[in-house]
Motif scaffolding. Structure first.
Motif, PDB file in Angstrom:
ATOM      1  N   GLN A   2       0.843  -1.203   0.000  1.00 41.41           N
ATOM      2  CA  GLN A   2       0.000   0.000   0.000  1.00 41.41           C
ATOM      3  C   GLN A   2       0.869   1.239   0.000  1.00 41.41           C
ATOM      4  O   GLN A   2       2.074   1.163   0.198  1.00 41.41           O
ATOM      5  CB  GLN A   2      -0.944   0.020   1.184  1.00 41.41           C
ATOM      6  N   TYR A   3       0.231   2.386  -0.223  1.00 42.79           N
ATOM      7  CA  TYR A   3       0.938   3.657  -0.146  1.00 42.79           C
ATOM      8  C   TYR A   3       0.087   4.673   0.597  1.00 42.79           C
ATOM      9  O   TYR A   3      -1.123   4.510   0.744  1.00 42.79           O
ATOM     10  CB  TYR A   3       1.344   4.186  -1.534  1.00 42.79           C
ATOM     11  N   HIS A   4       0.771   5.721   1.096  1.00 42.35           N
ATOM     12  CA  HIS A   4       0.108   6.849   1.753  1.00 42.35           C
ATOM     13  C   HIS A   4      -0.281   7.830   0.645  1.00 42.35           C
ATOM     14  O   HIS A   4       0.583   8.322  -0.076  1.00 42.35           O
ATOM     15  CB  HIS A   4       1.054   7.553   2.722  1.00 42.35           C
ATOM     16  N   GLU A  18      -5.079   5.652   3.008  1.00 44.35           N
ATOM     17  CA  GLU A  18      -4.216   4.517   2.682  1.00 44.35           C
ATOM     18  C   GLU A  18      -4.831   3.815   1.475  1.00 44.35           C
ATOM     19  O   GLU A  18      -6.028   3.551   1.449  1.00 44.35           O
ATOM     20  CB  GLU A  18      -4.116   3.551   3.861  1.00 44.35           C
ATOM     21  N   VAL A  19      -3.998   3.526   0.468  1.00 37.51           N
ATOM     22  CA  VAL A  19      -4.479   2.915  -0.767  1.00 37.51           C
ATOM     23  C   VAL A  19      -3.718   1.619  -1.005  1.00 37.51           C
ATOM     24  O   VAL A  19      -2.480   1.599  -0.990  1.00 37.51           O
ATOM     25  CB  VAL A  19      -4.286   3.868  -1.975  1.00 37.51           C
ATOM     26  N   GLY A  20      -4.462   0.537  -1.222  1.00 37.50           N
ATOM     27  CA  GLY A  20      -3.852  -0.742  -1.556  1.00 37.50           C
ATOM     28  C   GLY A  20      -3.462  -0.770  -3.028  1.00 37.50           C
ATOM     29  O   GLY A  20      -4.137  -0.184  -3.874  1.00 37.50           O
ATOM     30  N   ILE A  21      -2.366  -1.448  -3.332  1.00 47.42           N
ATOM     31  CA  ILE A  21      -1.893  -1.579  -4.711  1.00 47.42           C
ATOM     32  C   ILE A  21      -2.332  -2.943  -5.218  1.00 47.42           C
ATOM     33  O   ILE A  21      -2.001  -3.971  -4.612  1.00 47.42           O
ATOM     34  CB  ILE A  21      -0.363  -1.439  -4.785  1.00 47.42           C
TER      35      ILE A  21
END
Length: 121
Positions: A2-4, A18-21
């Motif tokens: 994930q990324y911020h 928060e975003v999941g890849i």
């Protein structure tokens, strides 16, 4: 993985999420076996930066849609809504707060902060 994600809303306020890849198995480097990989994104530039220990900047919006990958050190990043994230080695920060109040960044600890930034087309 994930990324911020830091983005600005229609009122110019910046916020974190928060975003999941999404990763899909496919052959990425033939003849190697399939691996889990994300969809590609077109990029414009790659830059590297170093912020000295103790660095503390005024709030500002991101200059480009971009992703920062922390290599060394730590920063504390505060969105204009007051929500804070610590970005540390291995963290990925997607910056899309291109308008409005932006964010405040300061280097924490005694180490310089080093990062790679990928700017999107």
């Amino acid at each position: 993985m994930q990324y911020h994600h830091l983005y600005s809303d229609d009122q110019g306020e910046s916020h974190w999420q928060e975003v999941g890849i999404d990763l899909t198995e496919r052959v990425f480097a033939p003849p190697a076996q399939g691996i889990l990989v994300s969809e590609p994104e077109t990029v414009r530039n790659v830059v590297f930066l170093r912020l000295p220990a103790g660095w503390d900047e005024p709030a500002h919006p991101s200059p480009h849609p971009q992703v920062l990958i922390c290599l060394k050190g730590r920063v504390c990043v505060t969105a204009s809504d007051g929500d804070t994230r610590e970005i540390a080695p291995g963290d990925i920060w997607r910056m899309e707060d291109l308008t409005g109040k932006g964010h405040h960044t300061r280097v924490t600890g005694t180490d310089d902060f080093e990062a790679a930034i990928v700017q999107f087309a």
